[in-house]
Design a protein around this motif. Structure first.
Motif, mmCIF file in Angstrom:
data_model
loop_
_atom_site.group_PDB
_atom_site.id
_atom_site.type_symbol
_atom_site.label_atom_id
_atom_site.label_comp_id
_atom_site.label_asym_id
_atom_site.label_seq_id
_atom_site.Cartn_x
_atom_site.Cartn_y
_atom_site.Cartn_z
ATOM 1 N N ASP A 565 0.843 -1.211 0.000
ATOM 2 C CA ASP A 565 0.000 0.000 0.000
ATOM 3 C C ASP A 565 0.872 1.252 0.000
ATOM 4 O O ASP A 565 0.604 2.216 -0.713
ATOM 5 C CB ASP A 565 -0.912 0.014 1.233
ATOM 6 C CG ASP A 565 -2.092 -0.946 1.076
ATOM 7 O OD1 ASP A 565 -2.311 -1.458 -0.041
ATOM 8 O OD2 ASP A 565 -2.789 -1.185 2.090
ATOM 9 N N GLU A 566 1.908 1.224 0.818
ATOM 10 C CA GLU A 566 2.814 2.381 0.890
ATOM 11 C C GLU A 566 3.598 2.581 -0.401
ATOM 12 O O GLU A 566 3.972 3.696 -0.740
ATOM 13 C CB GLU A 566 3.796 2.217 2.047
ATOM 14 C CG GLU A 566 3.225 2.610 3.376
ATOM 15 C CD GLU A 566 4.308 2.823 4.419
ATOM 16 O OE1 GLU A 566 3.953 3.192 5.543
ATOM 17 O OE2 GLU A 566 5.508 2.622 4.120
ATOM 18 N N ALA A 567 3.888 1.478 -1.058
ATOM 19 C CA ALA A 567 4.614 1.573 -2.337
ATOM 20 C C ALA A 567 3.665 1.944 -3.475
ATOM 21 O O ALA A 567 4.101 2.295 -4.564
ATOM 22 C CB ALA A 567 5.310 0.252 -2.651
ATOM 23 N N GLY A 568 2.359 1.865 -3.208
ATOM 24 C CA GLY A 568 1.380 2.222 -4.228
ATOM 25 C C GLY A 568 1.054 1.090 -5.180
ATOM 26 O O GLY A 568 0.538 1.327 -6.286
ATOM 27 N N THR A 569 1.337 -0.139 -4.798
ATOM 28 C CA THR A 569 1.070 -1.297 -5.657
ATOM 29 C C THR A 569 -0.434 -1.552 -5.734
ATOM 30 O O THR A 569 -1.065 -1.804 -4.702
ATOM 31 C CB THR A 569 1.774 -2.539 -5.080
ATOM 32 O OG1 THR A 569 3.150 -2.196 -4.839
ATOM 33 C CG2 THR A 569 1.683 -3.725 -6.017
ATOM 34 N N PRO A 570 -1.026 -1.483 -6.918
ATOM 35 C CA PRO A 570 -2.491 -1.560 -6.988
ATOM 36 C C PRO A 570 -3.062 -2.952 -6.721
ATOM 37 O O PRO A 570 -4.212 -3.061 -6.310
ATOM 38 C CB PRO A 570 -2.814 -1.103 -8.410
ATOM 39 C CG PRO A 570 -1.561 -1.285 -9.195
ATOM 40 C CD PRO A 570 -0.431 -1.150 -8.230
ATOM 41 N N PHE A 571 -2.275 -4.001 -6.969
ATOM 42 C CA PHE A 571 -2.806 -5.362 -6.823
ATOM 43 C C PHE A 571 -1.830 -6.236 -6.045
ATOM 44 O O PHE A 571 -0.618 -6.136 -6.235
ATOM 45 C CB PHE A 571 -3.035 -5.998 -8.197
ATOM 46 C CG PHE A 571 -3.795 -5.111 -9.138
ATOM 47 C CD1 PHE A 571 -5.160 -4.887 -8.951
ATOM 48 C CD2 PHE A 571 -3.152 -4.462 -10.179
ATOM 49 C CE1 PHE A 571 -5.864 -4.046 -9.812
ATOM 50 C CE2 PHE A 571 -3.844 -3.623 -11.041
ATOM 51 C CZ PHE A 571 -5.207 -3.411 -10.857
ATOM 52 N N CYS A 572 -2.400 -7.074 -5.173
ATOM 53 C CA CYS A 572 -1.582 -8.106 -4.537
ATOM 54 C C CYS A 572 -2.216 -9.463 -4.818
ATOM 55 O O CYS A 572 -3.445 -9.599 -4.801
ATOM 56 C CB CYS A 572 -1.510 -7.888 -3.027
ATOM 57 S SG CYS A 572 -0.316 -6.633 -2.562
ATOM 58 N N LEU A 573 -1.363 -10.427 -5.076
ATOM 59 C CA LEU A 573 -1.833 -11.793 -5.317
ATOM 60 C C LEU A 573 -1.342 -12.673 -4.176
ATOM 61 O O LEU A 573 -0.139 -12.682 -3.882
ATOM 62 C CB LEU A 573 -1.278 -12.339 -6.631
ATOM 63 C CG LEU A 573 -1.540 -11.506 -7.886
ATOM 64 C CD1 LEU A 573 -0.857 -12.137 -9.093
ATOM 65 C CD2 LEU A 573 -3.051 -11.377 -8.141
ATOM 66 N N THR A 574 -2.260 -13.380 -3.547
ATOM 67 C CA THR A 574 -1.848 -14.300 -2.489
ATOM 68 C C THR A 574 -2.001 -15.735 -2.972
ATOM 69 O O THR A 574 -3.045 -16.117 -3.512
ATOM 70 C CB THR A 574 -2.673 -14.069 -1.221
ATOM 71 O OG1 THR A 574 -2.541 -12.698 -0.855
ATOM 72 C CG2 THR A 574 -2.159 -14.942 -0.083
ATOM 73 N N ILE A 575 -0.927 -16.473 -2.794
ATOM 74 C CA ILE A 575 -0.912 -17.881 -3.178
ATOM 75 C C ILE A 575 -1.099 -18.683 -1.887
ATOM 76 O O ILE A 575 -0.262 -18.604 -0.971
ATOM 77 C CB ILE A 575 0.421 -18.250 -3.871
ATOM 78 C CG1 ILE A 575 0.467 -17.633 -5.278
ATOM 79 C CG2 ILE A 575 0.571 -19.777 -3.986
ATOM 80 C CD1 ILE A 575 0.848 -16.192 -5.345
ATOM 81 N N ASP A 576 -2.233 -19.397 -1.797
ATOM 82 C CA ASP A 576 -2.530 -20.105 -0.553
ATOM 83 C C ASP A 576 -2.789 -21.588 -0.832
ATOM 84 O O ASP A 576 -2.556 -22.066 -1.952
ATOM 85 C CB ASP A 576 -3.719 -19.442 0.161
ATOM 86 C CG ASP A 576 -4.938 -19.381 -0.739
ATOM 87 O OD1 ASP A 576 -5.004 -20.150 -1.728
ATOM 88 O OD2 ASP A 576 -5.836 -18.556 -0.467
ATOM 89 N N PHE A 577 -3.279 -22.292 0.178
ATOM 90 C CA PHE A 577 -3.446 -23.736 0.002
ATOM 91 C C PHE A 577 -4.539 -24.068 -1.019
ATOM 92 O O PHE A 577 -4.486 -25.108 -1.670
ATOM 93 C CB PHE A 577 -3.699 -24.411 1.349
ATOM 94 C CG PHE A 577 -2.466 -24.346 2.227
ATOM 95 C CD1 PHE A 577 -1.366 -25.156 1.948
ATOM 96 C CD2 PHE A 577 -2.393 -23.473 3.296
ATOM 97 C CE1 PHE A 577 -0.211 -25.099 2.728
ATOM 98 C CE2 PHE A 577 -1.243 -23.394 4.071
ATOM 99 C CZ PHE A 577 -0.150 -24.203 3.790
#
Lengths: 617, 617
Positions: A565-577
């Motif tokens: 958020d601080e870096a301004g990244t618009p999307f995060c992808l989480t790889i989960d089980f």
């Protein structure tokens, strides 16, 4: 006195920029160098994205613009022709007491920033009803050292303040603080003119003298007058001097443009407002060359009328300079809107005839409402300049033609053919108007009357044969200012109060995805599960050839979101089980989390690339 | 004398570059400015592509490199610390007769380019059997004015040449032309030392004096010694001075790198070889920070052995500086191969201990065989430098630590933990080696013996606590040299003889598709068929968001192909009646034509984007 809110906002922005590696002070470990700023890892990416978007929008995606990349040091003769050697200067005063240098046009702004001026101004503006002469004396004594040491007021406060007190009592008090200084200086010196006090020490300032803003150096092994050179104060001139080379090699015909991005340097006396006014900066300039209106009229019978407001649409051959000017203003606003600066964050300034250079026909500045932008008398923030779109007539090419002796005109077969078919009166009318314009240019540029008439006659005769020097519309933008605008616009504080009533503030940089330094954060749910890490790295390698990604496996997911958020990244992808198929129907899907609203949804890995490209390009 | 073949090749390249808008002389309409070159529309695109590829390869696509964009003007203190103020200079002579300036180390090369030297050298080297003293006199008289006007030989040819003739007859002739000049000067002046003649006029040159190559200017309003500044002569120093800021904001740990692309300036006395040695140029530099070998050994027990040749593979934690150095050399060669410079066009120079700076441990130069590159004694072309990969020890950060007083070291928890578990002898051994290295650095850098010992002791004690100043491997490439290499490598002449025996030469710029300025030419078969034009514009608009395309409907298809060949466009798409479905099975297909072999095939429009992206990225 409390820090004004806008400065507090700027301080927070400066702090975040340093903390997250957007912007550093140049040469910081050596105490810095005033007016120079470096871009850290995130800033460098942001800047690259902005420049890439400008270049694509302005050159690659247009048929009618070619690119150029010229040197920073050019022949010094160019800066004689452009007028920069003679007139690119600021009026500057120096203080006779402390020797500091002050830009005359910034004197009052600087004065207002001094606490002693603010205090004094408060007294003056408080008026007769609230302060007696005695109050003033008392006040002056308590302030003591915070007053400017060399100001006569301080050298002899009793006398000065008793004068002031007397005036206050007699109702002779000047209307505002600025007037008061004038009054004070006149009274005390027994002089009639106003001697400006130094904002730093209160000493006497000299009369202003012009100070050339170009950085000067020497090329070749000898430092002599013959090999003086300058760091370009703008990128535009290189475009003008290479106009013919580009025209001849690019298969373009007027109307067409030449775009360039590059560094420029101005030795500002007082660099200000963080990166807004710095000594080394980058420009993105387009010089769009058009036919003179007389040629358009000859070919098309008349020049298109200019729409009252708004975008005039796709370029048409019968456009004159006014429509082209409006077109470029609107194109540039679209560009800003397309990277997240909505119209309400922008402002406009239409230069008045007084402000325009003699050769300019119009200039519209696109402003951005920075946290440091001043309010006008109505309390509205107008903004500070991001870009100027100037209609510069044929001044630039004409100057270089005159100074270099090389022809800068073009031959227009369409004009030549059309001219022959015009009725005599029309020919005469157009001839005369073109003649007047050319004569006017030359006279204003210092050519003697007789020579100007002779040349203007030749030029008008040339027009009748299809020859003219193109006019130019110049959209000229500052990269660093735009970066600062994007940062200020993106900066968002989010304050949350938890169950226990503890408040916590986080920072979200809401960059438009097209300019965001990092497009997507790739986060394996857990660092110590090799199968999650392996899958996450697969996703990273899938996307990395197409966009700037950031792989992060350190700390809780919440912490990693906050970091992005601080870096301004618009999307995060989480790889989960579930990605690995714990719920079979979710196999090979990831959670995408949107920065601006925190919403999450599942997406198939196979669809990620196209989805993200559609959002970030 | 015939033009040497390599110069002819360069002349052709220079001519094509100007004609097609790759490279123009800066400020050409004002007679140019020596050592400065502009990039025209095609050159600007080529350069953008190269920089983008470097940036992506070196920063975006790696986890262990962060980007930076620092200013060109930095604190002058930086150039004291780096040594540039004191030692970044060339030895320069001036001619007492014609006042021209000559770089001492280029004197002989410049001499050899003068026709009068070539003639004289021919006589000398012809030897006793072929020329009598009388021949020489006769020859000298016929040459007359082509001899250097100020050389004693010319002022008094009879005497000089009779001496020479006598010597020749007596077999006292010096072995080669260079020796001859020495001999001549000594004889004529009765002096013992050799006075070099000026290559331009034959006059006497002064002893060489150091000439600093940095462009100097002043910042701020007063030109005083306190505000001298320099245009950076390299981008590297900015990386060193911002090392701590980047480290603290980018979540990197040693080993990691910082990459930067930007302009640098060197006031070369004699800019040469087109854009190869110019005064304003651009660099792409990576500073890759690594642990000192002593730290690696403490943590991993030993430092990995270096493979005899080739790429050492994926980075490993137990690599020392030698493996890292080899890694970066091989990575950079891969980069060049990936943009079309095959290994056989490259050369290598491993700097000898004599050539290395005192702090450098190794430096490998990657060379390219330019048309102007000289042959060695065996007749092999070694090439000229594209990039140097230097192992610079911890010199740079140490210098800035010493000069700025700011700590530039890092704390390495892994080292601290490992150190505690080492046997005493190992600790002592590593301590001593680190101590010796640090003491050696300080002594060589002018620190007094006692202070150096004290500081080295502190540093070695620091190592034992996990503290060190990182070492650095520096792959430093010149953008403009690479552009010139790519152009020289791409330049191909194709000569065809038609049925009537008429030969015609065309030019093909065989750029690798990844760097080619234009990726694809889009050509409707006929300009005057609206349905063909409409379809072609659709194809253009489909591809343009993804790559630089060029739409061309002017002239025959053959002419248009030739135009794209000269621009180096790897693919052309022709939209014809089959595209519109004249042959139904070919509906919505286009002809793709390959630049390098002229082969053509049909591709579906729907597959174009992915096909072309796979070729051009």
């Amino acid at each position: 006195m409390a820090e004004p809110k806008e400065n507090l906002q700027m301080e927070k922005i400066v702090s975040l920029c340093k903390r997250r590696g957007f912007i550093f002070q140049s040469s910081e470990i050596y105490g810095g160098i005033n007016g120079f700023w470096d871009y850290g890892p995130l800033g460098a990416e942001l800047k690259r994205n902005v420049k890439e978007l400008w270049w694509n929008t302005m050159t690659r995606e247009r048929e009618d613009v070619a690119g150029l990349e010229a040197t920073i040091i050019m022949s010094p003769a160019i800066w004689k022709a452009s007028g920069h050697v003679d007139t690119f200067s600021d009026p500057m005063c120096s203080c006779k007491a402390c020797k500091k240098l002050i830009r005359e046009d910034q004197w009052w702004t600087m004065m207002c920033e001094q606490s002693w001026v603010q205090s004094l101004a408060a007294i003056v503006e408080a008026g007769t009803n609230q302060l007696s002469g005695e109050d003033l004396l008392k006040w002056a004594k308590t302030k003591g050292k915070s007053l400017a040491p060399n100001l006569a007021l301080v050298r002899n406060p009793e006398v000065t303040l008793s004068w002031l007190a007397e005036d206050v009592e007699k109702g002779k008090r000047p209307a505002d603080a600025k007037e008061y200084f004038q009054y004070l200086a006149t009274e005390q010196r027994g002089a009639t003119g106003f001697v400006k006090p130094c904002p730093h020490c209160g000493g006497e300032l000299t009369e202003p003298r012009p100070f050339n803003l170009m950085f000067k150096s020497h090329y070749g092994p000898v430092e002599s007058d013959e090999n003086v050179c300058y760091l370009r104060p703008e990128t535009a001139q290189a475009i003008f001097v290479q106009f013919k080379n580009v025209l001849e090699t690019s298969r373009q015909k007027v109307p067409f443009g030449i775009g360039q991005i590059g560094k420029a340097f101005r030795n500002e006396i007082t660099p200000r407002n963080y990166t807004f006014r710095s000594r080394e900066f980058e420009q993105m300039e387009l010089e769009f060359f058009i036919k003179p209106d007389e040629a358009v009229e000859a070919i098309h019978g008349s020049v298109a009328t200019v729409p009252a407001t708004g975008h005039p649409g796709e370029p048409q051959p019968n456009w004159g300079w006014q429509t082209w000017h409006q077109y470029w203003v609107e194109e540039r606003v679209r560009f800003y809107e397309g990277i997240g600066l909505s119209r309400d964050t922008l402002g406009f300034h239409h230069q008045t005839p007084d402000e325009l250079a003699h050769y300019a026909r119009a200039c519209t500045d696109i402003l951005f409402k920075f946290p440091f932008s001043k309010k006008d008398e109505q309390g509205n923030v107008k903004g500070d300049e991001l870009e100027g779109i100037a209609a510069r007539s044929d001044f630039d090419l004409s100057q270089h033609q005159r100074f270099s002796g090389k022809p800068m005109g073009v031959f227009d077969e369409e004009l030549r053919a059309a001219w022959g078919k015009l009725p005599k009166e029309k020919q005469d009318d157009l001839w005369k108007r073109y003649y007047d314009h050319r004569k006017n240019y030359m006279t204003k540029s210092g050519v003697e009357a007789e020579a100007a008439q002779k040349q203007a006659t030749e030029d008008a005769n040339g027009l009748a044969k299809g020859q003219y020097v193109p006019h130019v519309i110049e959209p000229s933008a500052g990269v660093d200012r735009l970066i600062l605008a994007l940062i200020a616009n993106a900066y968002t504080e989010v304050t949350k109060t938890d169950d226990k009533g503890k408040t916590d503030t986080t920072y979200v940089m809401k960059f438009h995805p097209r300019v965001a330094p990092i497009k997507v954060g790739i986060l394996p749910l857990l660092k110590n599960k090799p199968e999650l890490v392996k899958k996450a790295l697969e996703v990273r390698d899938l996307l990395r050839p197409w966009m700037n990604v950031y792989y992060d496996d350190g700390g809780s997911i919440g912490k990693r979101y906050a970091r992005q958020d601080e870096a301004g990244t618009p999307f995060c992808l989480t790889i989960d089980f579930d990605t690995l198929g714990e719920k079979p129907e979710l196999l090979d899907t990831v959670t995408i989390r949107y920065r601006d609203d925190g919403k999450q949804e599942r997406l198939k890995i196979s669809e990620l690339r196209d989805f993200l490209l559609s959002k970030t390009r």
